[in-house]
Design an enzyme around this catalytic site. Structure first.
Site, short mmCIF file in Angstrom:
data_model
loop_
_atom_site.label_atom_id
_atom_site.label_comp_id
_atom_site.label_asym_id
_atom_site.label_seq_id
_atom_site.Cartn_x
_atom_site.Cartn_y
_atom_site.Cartn_z
N HIS D 157 1.04 -1.16 -0.03
CA HIS D 157 -0.07 0.05 0.12
C HIS D 157 0.75 0.97 0.06
O HIS D 157 0.67 2.58 0.61
CB HIS D 157 -0.62 0.19 0.72
N SER D 278 15.03 21.03 -17.69
CA SER D 278 13.71 21.28 -17.90
C SER D 278 14.34 22.87 -18.35
O SER D 278 15.41 23.04 -18.16
CB SER D 278 13.25 21.73 -16.86
N LYS D 284 15.73 21.61 -12.51
CA LYS D 284 15.78 19.79 -12.34
C LYS D 284 16.26 18.74 -13.27
O LYS D 284 16.28 18.89 -14.02
CB LYS D 284 14.02 20.21 -13.50
N GLU D 291 9.37 7.35 -16.96
CA GLU D 291 8.40 8.24 -17.65
C GLU D 291 7.85 8.13 -18.39
O GLU D 291 6.86 7.66 -18.99
CB GLU D 291 8.17 9.61 -17.24
N GLN D 323 -5.65 -7.13 -42.98
CA GLN D 323 -4.17 -5.27 -42.73
C GLN D 323 -3.39 -5.07 -42.17
O GLN D 323 -2.60 -4.73 -41.97
CB GLN D 323 -5.15 -5.01 -44.83
#
Lengths: 459, 459, 459, 459
Positions: D157, D278, D284, D291, D323
């Site tokens: 969890h 970025s 960043k 991803e 096709q």
């Protein structure tokens, strides 16, 4: 190794395999025009707000125009190392006009830039699709008028059910494509929203005028939340969903054209120019177009599943996964517009075999409901009438006789209410013309439906 | 062996296994109320048109009302041999009021009857969903107001990107659910169309008044083509598609709540009443609700694929396949409404850990963009400013210093433009409040967004 | 408010709405038998290892047996507050035998317990499906033998292509279902692995003997990694994928049966006991079973998409989302087994109209390939032969003459190589019997294929 | 307007738009090599059987070899008017060697030819995928060995559950990819079947030797039914299904790498060469590769849905829809192999932050289960022990103390059974090493699992 727009903090250069894997230029180069137009508007807004000078803006707009020309004339080189269409254009602009070009990216990010590009692209595409659907509706109305009065079997469960007019059948598709059009029109409301100025995710510190950019780009609305603007792609899913429903409708029409082209149905002949043959079997003439359209339905459904899966469970805001929204979107656009376009071309090249269609109303006890209605009109509860006719049909099946081929005496055996007038009652044309309920197949109703459709289409 | 409404022509009775296989009563009994209300309106219209007498109509309407009562009080027996809810009700009516009951089926067929029932059901359900979405939007606005001014890291690529207000983040979901609501509202236009009177497929010969039935049942519109009316289910697909998009949004919110409940993020505490534990691990407190909602997303996507596949390539008009539209539709309705309802209950039971949220804006160089903006505001082209800050960040990473922890001297090493005023510039609150572009995260903007939302919601 | 197996750290009791939302008992009660058998084996292993006493084990096993009896005789009460089947059974055991019951959960967790239950269930179900497929293959072989020598048109593009034997056509489905069977058999290898003892995720500290548990439960293999054991559901996806492919095959068979039941094809009559009629149209006899099977295909596809979406991007190990694996799995099992079962019953109740089938080989120039082969056998390159026959067909179409109806003189107009022997060459039976390539439709080949199939099936 | 291989019966030439719409050359040119090799084998078989002369065969084989060279050196022109790769090659062969080329198509059709090509392609691709999976398993084993003994929190969890070894966690993925490999291997059995000689659908009249063709092309098996051979694509669906499951596994790994790259988890650092930055935010460093892999999962799922939908309800045998099997198949192959390849490259470029991983086992009461086990080992029934520990955790949460930070006196307050030995018992390393059940996380077990894996991989 190229220069990246984010090299500063990185110690190693990007692995070549990573450049290839992450590059989207092969896919998103399609957006060049929207990217450039969006950048031009952005420039003009920046200048109007005094964030850049008018001179700078003019220089950039001119440079962008030149790049657009280069791309359209094929004089533009693409490279995986420049990642995407945005970087390609900015890089070319820097080469062309020098340092000034770097100001283009003031007060925006690739996150809001790509959102703008897709929205501009998709509203254009939506309008194209709407126009194609209008063309098909027009052709359907034309066909319905051309075949005014032609009768055929209407089917449920692929069993002959009740006679209908061919034009009524065609107008059923008219209704489906009309709803499809409405769906694309509704979707446009959510596509046609201007996201630029949301920047990376939080908005920008520059004193921009988003309403002005929207005005320049003919957007009626500016997006309300910067995080939502760069993070969501629901408008793409909605478009592919409307496309899936439209393909579903086309798949049904295609299924019917394939059935109707078979030796067994033989309802239509698609012209030689719109069919193909076999390299082995000299007699073959195959309904390839409806087959391919039917097959391409799966493709659009798959694209829908692709983007839904893609977006599932992504945390806010932009994630690189979202780069994968474009292949299924573009494939959907290409598939749907190609299918609508080829339908538009093919439909006028279909010959309906009217005599054969008419024959289908003469066998298979297709007038059985009307015999039940006849009995009901003489006072028998419908459920009882149904039961009596059911037994009559069983008798007919056993004796090779259609209802209209039995004698009154034979018929009376199943209900004493049956009289001589039953035969006129059971004639196909009368059966059809009695179905005068609104939306029913009576000739007058269908003519009125066609007339209404022509008014709707402005014909 | 039961009596079937179509026994007449059949020589053999239906195989018991076939009855079980084809029966839909376990699923479509849910439509009993809409079926009965539709039948009542049909009766009244038949009487108004003189097709049946007023006495007959009254008797039937009373009988139907009694059956409704029986079903609702649990005094109604279901059986696979009666196929579906329509046959159950008609059969019960026949037992109650005798022969007259058989007239109920005059001028209609199960094909248009079931189309009516689903449309009545689905417009009701659509309105319920719209109300649930409004509730959730209201709760989001309330939460946004309650946490006015709380700062947190905004993320792209799950990396800290720029500081935002928690209320700005929450309002991003407000926007998503607002569009979801619009989609359900748009879909209602295509659901809320009255199909009864289309009969089996061709319309009916009885002089019915469809507009009157529509009026009685509060439908603004009557369907235009009888074949289309009994053959299409596009409005169901559109509803499940809108539901899929809404579940996609919920899955994103759920993903965030799950992340935020982890020890690592620790942004929220969901109350004990809305979490569960582990039978083995005594310390566990699990975010079961967002996990289940995230998982149920697949269920709705699957339902969408199910109905799209179902309808693919079906020839006109009704085919028995279409019975399979109801399990995925009902499962979608149950899943979506359960998820929206539990969210409505859970959201107010979430505690946002404001201090922890605030901490996320103090590390990870989240103010790097603003340092670049700072340099840009002093005249450096943004791309160059970006590069300088990138090197500053690399330096900070190597030396374990955030930007605000460096000295001016250190910072000047990367750009001589940097002065003492940089530190105020880099404060989180200032960073946020500078983002004043429309839709940006500046406190004033977000407050205005909240105020606008309250006006929209009539709060 | 019930006691939860994890109350200790919680200050608030679970919200009632949460209990309902998170409860799975309505779905997983189906696993009671596997859960109990798994628990019994677990008890016995614990006793063998001295973790519990033999007395305790006997007491628990007896208690579990009693609960199984109660469930099967309907004397067992379910409640949402007890969450799932595992808690129901443990709670009942505690009521029955007291404190000892609490030892049942030693050295296991619900995470490995549910993995065990599903695997036991799914290997049982896989074997059922394999048996059903074997039955259908047997029936196909029987039908192929029964209709030995019956000729019909083979189709490509739904156009008559070349004559084939009906038994050859039926044996094509035999091959498909044989591969389906292989897929379920291959999947069993990955299902039939014993996960118990993986505990919550990390294994257990008790000196358990997993191999012994596996032996007791007839598992050939024990899972190798405890985290993988509780975290993956790939074997469920593989099962639903094999089911989807099998439904795809059934949908094709169904499509053909629907086509063949139409007035236009009229190849088969499905017996009254396996068709239904219409409440409105007394003549209708609808192929409901193939229609429903075709429609249910979408349901299984949807279930596949559901579990794939569910599992996408879930981090290790167990997440509550995974509770949602059961509704699509169980629905797939129910749908697939119901469809296979009803097919098994229906197939022997189909009458093939042999004369009609034969007629389809006499029109539509279905012997055109063989005329080309005839020319090729006389030395003309096949492509040229094809072209000559194409022109002959065009002539035939224009003059309403099949190839066998033309004179030698007419035929010679298209190729001087044509002689009198052409007519025998073009006879359907000869055309078929010349196709002696392995797997071809020649009578001898098909008889051998049938004989081989009987050997494979042990008939 | 080109010459078509089926012009004979057609009066009109194909519409240009139809040529474009029906052309598949842009997609199926990828099969050129398999098509040519298949044709060469076919030639040789024809010669061996005396159907053509050895001279003719040699001429054709040489011509085909030349075409292969032309294609591979880029000297081959494609055109929509030649429809597909088969026609392109045959047309080029005719240009090169003249009339003899026309004999190549003897005893085959494009229907069995394309089935052959795809099967040759797909068995090659399957083997590539298997090799890639083997590489990844090897890398995982290497990583597991490299990080021998590193501890971390295991999660359920997304909550810290119990301590595990990092190598145990990595070996969970090893198991998943092992099963993926098995699935591709199982699928190969059904791919690796030789269909040529099935001709258009019914087999051929030529005395061909299919076993010989199979031998030449290294197929272990010849297909058994000619209609099935040209009509089914189940082996493609099975391949895409196995690919979808494999992508599901990759999406889970990716999700973890994305989480682990966040500031909050901070478990791993992906090297600069395998991340990107970025254009706006200088700080960043984004985990783009995981991803994108996670995003591409949707693409493969969509392809699965596409082919399943495509094949649904198609009547026997070949239909032009088929096709459309190639775009989703090829896209699946490209996506899956690109994702596996980039993972293979990226995995060795990930640094695991061992200290940080270790810290996660020191907070969050991750040793709570073991305290319960401790109590159980002293005779308390597990359920009671669980309850006592739950209360201890609640106390710890309230007082900011982990279990190991409490005094014996404090602990005794929750159970008098607790003694001084509890602290050693609760040490992470001990917790891990007690989990000695087969497949558990104890160091010895994991080392044995790694050793076994190396034996399996032949390392």
């Amino acid at each position: 190794m190229s220069e990246k727009p984010w090299d500063g903090r990185f110690q190693e250069s990007t692995d070549k395999a990573v450049e290839v894997f992450t590059s989207s230029i092969a896919v998103d180069s399609r957006l060049y025009r929207h990217d450039i137009e969006g950048s031009m508007a952005h420039c003009r807004m920046l200048a109007k707000q005094g964030i850049i000078t008018n001179d700078e803006a003019e220089k950039m707009v001119a440079g962008l125009a030149k790049i657009k020309g280069d791309i359209e004339s094929g004089h533009f080189a693409y490279s995986d190392s420049l990642e995407d269409i945005h970087m390609h254009i900015e890089s070319a602009l820097t080469q062309d006009i020098g340092e000034t070009a770097k100001k283009l990216h003031t007060a925006r990010s690739r996150n809001d830039q790509v959102a703008l590009d897709i929205r501009m692209y998709l509203r254009e595409v939506s309008r194209d699709v709407i126009a194609l659907l209008k063309d098909i509706r027009t052709i359907l109305v034309t066909l319905a008028e051309k075949h005014d009065g032609v009768v055929m079997a209407g089917y449920t469960h692929l069993q002959r059910a009740q006679p209908v007019l061919l034009s009524h059948h065609l107008m059923a598709y008219y209704e489906m494509f009309k709803r499809d059009e409405e769906r694309f029109t509704d979707g446009l409301k959510r596509i046609n929203v201007m996201p630029l100025g949301s920047a990376a995710l939080a908005g920008t510190t520059y004193p921009i005028d988003r309403a002005y950019t929207a005005e320049l780009l003919d957007f009626p609305k500016v997006s309300a939340n910067s995080m939502d603007s760069v993070a969501d792609r629901d408008f793409i899913i909605e478009f592919i969903s409307a496309s899936s429903i439209c393909m579903m409708h086309l798949s049904r029409f295609s299924e019917e054209l394939i059935l109707w082209s078979s030796s067994e149905f033989a309802f239509v002949v698609i012209s030689d120019a719109f069919t193909t043959g076999s390299s082995i079997m000299p007699q073959k003439k195959n309904p390839d177009i409806p087959e391919l359209v039917r097959g391409k339905t799966g493709r659009v459904y798959g694209n829908l599943m692709s983007v839904l899966t893609l977006m599932k469970s992504l945390p806010m805001t932009y994630n690189r996964d979202m780069q994968e929204d474009k292949p299924p979107l573009f494939d959907t656009v290409d598939t749907l517009t190609a299918c609508l376009d080829i339908y538009r071309r093919m439909l006028p090249n279909i010959t309906f075999r009217e005599r054969r269609l008419s024959e289908t109303t003469e066998t298979g006890f297709i007038n059985a409901t009307d015999l039940a209605d006849y009995l009901a009109s003489k006072g028998l509860p419908f459920r009882d009438a149904h039961e009596a006719v059911g037994r009559t049909v069983a008798y007919g099946l056993g004796n090779g006789k259609e209802l209209q081929d039995m004698t009154v005496a034979e018929l009376k055996g199943f209900s004493p209410l049956i009289e001589d007038d039953v035969f006129a009652f059971l004639e196909t044309r009368n059966i059809i013309d009695r179905r005068i309920s609104q939306g029913g197949t009576a000739t007058a109703n269908v003519r009125e439906a066609v007339a209404q459709a022509k008014r709707d289409l402005g014909l």
